[in-house]
Scaffold this active site. Structure first.
Site: not given
Length: 460
Positions: A236-237
């Site tokens: 997750k970014i």
């Protein structure tokens, strides 16, 4: 089940392990030669007190064409008198959810949307009944890990072990988190394989302290990808302006990404473009192993917009409460359809590229006056994901209604979106404020968790 050895053949017992879990199974029996499976026929279906029979040998050749989790029970081996080849008489057990347990989550998937679970804690085996109920993936974030680790003693033994190895408390956290993510990935591997990489993903977020550090985010994504070492992991970014270029870089490296904290249409379009650029920059010709979702937040939008509508206080403004978030989400789906179409996308599709699915996040209802499925039922559509906290998940299983809704009234969605803007509520400002609040919230959870772990370490 064991049968009889053919006359004149040697009979040998082989080891096996049973793991208890009530499932409906399909039993098939037949002969297996070294390197192939032949003559397998269906015998019966019944409820068996076993989830997995572990074959002490290579059972890869016995995986069914449908990709179901397959294991074998081996009562004896037989050496053929004619050819001398090794032949094994066996039962193949295909493990599937028990008959009669189909839920609205399965119906949701039939409609083209994948239901995921927005939570993770120990024991990770607690995900098994959710998987049977139709859950097809898991998302996590710093707030989820803070609640899990600080409220459970199940992390204590590993915590002490990691501290005794000389790790700092932040590294200890990542050790705890990676273990949970690996265990969850392993639970979802059969679904990942069955869906040919379409589902079965588990998401792990980079440190929130990197939300405005693109290079640091790329390095962290690569490190976590290697640590977890599972094909069904998504990193997750956050979709901050500083990290949008990082999405392109990480995708180009062949790492699957969940782009999170998306609150506006403009930022969502930038996320899609970054994903497409990453695919185009990838060195591999086969793009089929790269996956991504774009996590578009909904309920938090209504919390902020409703507050501003109430301050305006007119009848027109008050009538829009609880409608803004889903209106913007429907327009995001329209954008998704437009961007993953045309010559640019078709060129990538020829290389096996997967569409970056639109994922509805923050789907738990925060205003008790609203229906508890408000951010699920109106957002059903093909090629999408909805990650739900437990309350929303249970509510939809209990009384959710499944039909394609996300683009059923795009004209109305556009009208609602425009009315909000005309009332003086700037959508760009809404997105910017929610992004700042989202990053700050995750950073606070992360800091609280590290502080809690430090307090625990000091007592050792």
């Amino acid at each position: 089940m064991t049968g009889e050895s053919p006359p004149g053949r040697n009979r040998t017992s082989l080891g096996f392990v049973f793991e208890g879990h009530k499932m409906a199974t399909v039993l098939r029996q037949g002969w297996v030669t070294a390197g192939s499976a032949v003559g397998v026929r269906s015998v019966k279906s019944e409820s068996v007190g076993t989830q997995r029979v572990q074959f002490l040998g290579d059972s890869n050749k016995l995986r069914g064409a449908a990709g179901k989790l397959t294991s074998v029970f081996v009562p004896y081996v037989d050496h053929s008198a004619t050819s001398g080849s090794l032949r094994i008489k066996c039962m193949v057990i295909e493990t599937v959810p028990s008959a009669g347990k189909k839920t609205t989550l399965h119906d949701l998937h039939d409609e083209g949307q994948s239901p995921w679970y927005d939570n993770l804690s120990r024991p990770v085996s607690g995900l098994k009944p959710l998987i049977e109920s139709g859950v097809r993936g898991v998302t996590s974030n710093p707030t989820i890990f803070e609640k899990a680790i600080t409220s459970s003693s199940l992390y204590d033994d590993q915590f002490r072990q990691l501290m005794q190895q000389g790790n700092g408390v932040e590294e200890v956290f990542w050790g705890l988190a990676v273990t949970d993510i690996q265990d969850a990935c392993d639970l979802f591997i059969p679904l990942y394989e069955e869906s040919k990489g379409g589902d079965g993903f588990v998401s792990l977020e980079v440190s929130p302290s990197l939300a405005h550090d693109g290079d640091g985010t790329v390095a962290a994504a690569s490190r976590l990808h290697k640590l977890v070492n599972r094909p069904n992991l998504m990193i997750k970014i956050p979709a901050t302006a500083d990290c949008i270029p990082a999405v392109k870089t990480v995708i180009s490296q062949g790492i699957s990404v969940n782009v999170t904290l998306i609150f506006s249409l403009a930022r969502y379009e930038a996320v899609i473009d970054s994903y497409l650029e990453g695919l185009e920059a990838a060195k591999t010709e086969d793009l089929s192993k790269i996956n991504s979702v774009a996590s578009f937040f909904v309920s938090r939008v209504d919390v902020l917009v409703d507050n501003r509508l109430e301050k305006i206080g007119t009848e027109e403004a008050l009538a829009l409460r609880g409608k803004a978030a889903n209106a913007q989400a429907s327009l995001a789906f329209k954008l998704y359809q437009e961007k993953f179409n045309g010559p640019r996308w078709e060129a990538l599709a020829k290389r096996g590229a997967n569409k970056q699915r639109l994922l509805w996040a923050s789907t738990g209802v925060k205003n008790p006056a609203y229906p508890d499925t408000l951010y699920i039922a109106p957002l059903i559509g093909p090629g999408t994901v909805n990650t739900m906290p437990l309350n929303a998940l249970e509510a939809f299983i209990d009384h959710g209604v499944v039909s394609r809704t996300v683009d059923a009234n795009l004209g109305e969605a556009q009208a609602t979106y425009d009315k909000v803007e005309k009332l003086g509520i700037n959508w760009a400002d809404v997105g910017s404020q929610l992004e700042v609040e989202g990053v700050a919230s995750f950073q606070k959870s992360f800091d609280n968790l590290v502080s809690s772990l430090q307090g625990k370490a000091d007592k050792l």
